[in-house]
Design a protein around this motif. Structure first.
Motif, PDB file in Angstrom:
ATOM      1  N   ASP A   1      10.457  11.850  -3.053  1.00  0.00           N
ATOM      2  CA  ASP A   1      10.916  10.645  -3.739  1.00  0.00           C
ATOM      3  C   ASP A   1       9.867   9.536  -3.786  1.00  0.00           C
ATOM      4  OD1 ASP A   1      13.355  11.919  -3.956  1.00  0.00           O
ATOM      5  OD2 ASP A   1      14.020  11.148  -2.004  1.00  0.00           O
ATOM      6  N   CYS A   2       8.795   9.681  -3.006  1.00  0.00           N
ATOM      7  CA  CYS A   2       7.821   8.594  -2.871  1.00  0.00           C
ATOM      8  C   CYS A   2       6.903   8.553  -4.086  1.00  0.00           C
ATOM      9  CB  CYS A   2       7.021   8.783  -1.594  1.00  0.00           C
ATOM     10  SG  CYS A   2       5.696   7.594  -1.405  1.00  0.00           S
ATOM     11  N   SER A   3       6.912   7.401  -4.785  1.00  0.00           N
ATOM     12  CA  SER A   3       6.136   7.314  -6.028  1.00  0.00           C
ATOM     13  C   SER A   3       4.634   7.342  -5.761  1.00  0.00           C
ATOM     14  CB  SER A   3       6.534   6.058  -6.801  1.00  0.00           C
ATOM     15  OG  SER A   3       6.392   4.925  -5.978  1.00  0.00           O
ATOM     16  N   ASP A   4       4.200   6.818  -4.599  1.00  0.00           N
ATOM     17  CA  ASP A   4       2.771   6.848  -4.282  1.00  0.00           C
ATOM     18  C   ASP A   4       2.290   8.265  -3.965  1.00  0.00           C
ATOM     19  OD1 ASP A   4       2.181   4.154  -4.694  1.00  0.00           O
ATOM     20  OD2 ASP A   4       2.929   3.614  -2.699  1.00  0.00           O
ATOM     21  N   CYS A   5       3.164   9.062  -3.314  1.00  0.00           N
ATOM     22  CA  CYS A   5       2.821  10.466  -3.050  1.00  0.00           C
ATOM     23  C   CYS A   5       2.598  11.208  -4.371  1.00  0.00           C
ATOM     24  CB  CYS A   5       3.921  11.171  -2.247  1.00  0.00           C
ATOM     25  SG  CYS A   5       3.805  10.872  -0.475  1.00  0.00           S
ATOM     26  N   LYS A   6       3.458  10.928  -5.338  1.00  0.00           N
ATOM     27  CA  LYS A   6       3.345  11.593  -6.644  1.00  0.00           C
ATOM     28  C   LYS A   6       2.014  11.259  -7.315  1.00  0.00           C
ATOM     29  CE  LYS A   6       8.309  11.709  -7.499  1.00  0.00           C
ATOM     30  NZ  LYS A   6       9.371  10.836  -7.982  1.00  0.00           N
TER      31      LYS A   6
ATOM     32  N   GLY B   1       0.842  -1.199   0.000  1.00  0.00           N
ATOM     33  CA  GLY B   1       0.000   0.000   0.000  1.00  0.00           C
ATOM     34  C   GLY B   1       0.866   1.232   0.000  1.00  0.00           C
ATOM     35  N   HIS B   2       0.457   2.230   0.749  1.00  0.00           N
ATOM     36  CA  HIS B   2       1.217   3.483   0.844  1.00  0.00           C
ATOM     37  C   HIS B   2       1.276   3.834   2.322  1.00  0.00           C
ATOM     38  CE1 HIS B   2       1.507   8.053  -0.274  1.00  0.00           C
ATOM     39  NE2 HIS B   2       2.647   7.557   0.169  1.00  0.00           N
ATOM     40  N   PHE B   3       2.379   3.478   2.947  1.00  0.00           N
ATOM     41  CA  PHE B   3       2.458   3.550   4.410  1.00  0.00           C
ATOM     42  C   PHE B   3       3.427   4.639   4.857  1.00  0.00           C
ATOM     43  CE2 PHE B   3       1.553  -0.853   3.182  1.00  0.00           C
ATOM     44  CZ  PHE B   3       0.324  -1.015   3.806  1.00  0.00           C
TER      45      PHE B   3
ATOM     46  N   LYS C   1       9.086   8.152   7.440  1.00  0.00           N
ATOM     47  CA  LYS C   1       9.456   7.593   6.134  1.00  0.00           C
ATOM     48  C   LYS C   1       8.259   6.930   5.462  1.00  0.00           C
ATOM     49  CE  LYS C   1      14.288   7.452   6.812  1.00  0.00           C
ATOM     50  NZ  LYS C   1      15.575   6.911   6.503  1.00  0.00           N
ATOM     51  N   HIS C   2       8.257   6.983   4.140  1.00  0.00           N
ATOM     52  CA  HIS C   2       7.193   6.368   3.349  1.00  0.00           C
ATOM     53  C   HIS C   2       7.692   5.061   2.749  1.00  0.00           C
ATOM     54  CE1 HIS C   2       4.639  10.187   2.615  1.00  0.00           C
ATOM     55  NE2 HIS C   2       5.426  10.374   3.659  1.00  0.00           N
ATOM     56  N   SER C   3       6.792   4.094   2.629  1.00  0.00           N
ATOM     57  CA  SER C   3       7.153   2.819   2.007  1.00  0.00           C
ATOM     58  C   SER C   3       5.912   2.174   1.406  1.00  0.00           C
ATOM     59  CB  SER C   3       7.750   1.876   3.066  1.00  0.00           C
ATOM     60  OG  SER C   3       7.949   0.587   2.502  1.00  0.00           O
TER      61      SER C   3
HETATM   62 ZN   LIG Z   1       4.372   8.639   0.141  1.00  0.00          ZN
END
Ligand SMILES: [Zn+2]
Length: 202
Positions: free
Chosen positions: A187-192, A24-26, A32-34
């Motif tokens: 840098d987080c692709s899910d944030c984008k 998911g998007h945690f 930190k995002h992962s």
């Molecule tokens: Zn993110």
């Protein structure tokens, strides 16, 4: 004996099936995002699964002659509550004599048992997951104060960004996982992609 250790893929299937591994998007407590989150206690709620994982990890220690020659006068040590079921399972599989676990109390980690110097057997440190290695490093310091050498260390899952050695011993794991941790935002692709975030605890 080595052939009886399940592959990394097999272990990941177990973790997915039990809900311990999620995609998911945690956002972790450190900001930190992962795209990945492990909630390992979900795998350890089933006796059979817990047993398979702990026995598999125990075999990684059993094949080490320096460790097997010291059994059963060995202590299995968990740095936190998450590692307790792992520690009991590994202790059982190796017939090790002692088991200890530490807890975080405020900003200090302590052993749950009140122990005196010289009482602790040479130890194998185990945890369910090693994300950074801080917990095992803090526990290693406690163990050294008590005069016990670390002869083994391992976890079900180790993030590849974490430390891979403790004292002079390698950290063994059933799964080496690239958690793709991103510092907040850019840098987080899910944030984008504006994917909604889920805040998780460790
Ligand atoms: Zn993110």
């Amino acid at each position: 004996m080595v052939d009886l250790i399940p592959s990394s893929d097999t272990v990941m299937q177990i973790l997915k099936r039990t809900g311990a591994f999620r995609e998911g998007h945690f956002v972790y407590p450190n900001g930190k995002h992962s795209p990945y989150y492990f909630q390992m206690p979900l795998a350890f709620r089933y006796y059979d699964t817990a047993r398979v994982l702990a026995v598999a990890l125990s075999r990684k220690f059993r094949v080490d002659r320096d460790i097997s020659s010291q059994l059963p006068k060995v202590s299995i040590i968990s740095p936190s509550s998450g590692g307790i079921p792992v520690a009991f399972g590994v202790r059982d599989a190796l017939s090790a004599e002692q088991i200890y676990w530490a807890e975080q109390e405020g900003d200090k980690r302590r052993f749950r048992q009140y122990i005196n110097k010289g009482e602790v057997n040479p130890c194998i440190m185990v945890d369910d997951i090693i994300r950074s290695g801080h917990a095992i490093e803090e526990t290693e310091a406690l163990v050294k104060e008590l005069g016990a050498p670390v002869i083994g260390c391992g976890a079900i899952v180790r993030f590849t960004a974490a430390t891979d050695k403790l004292s002079a011993v390698p950290i063994r794991s059933l799964v080496e996982f690239d958690a793709q941790m991103y510092d907040e935002g850019e840098d987080c692709s899910d944030c984008k992609k504006d994917v909604p975030v889920e805040h998780v605890r460790f």
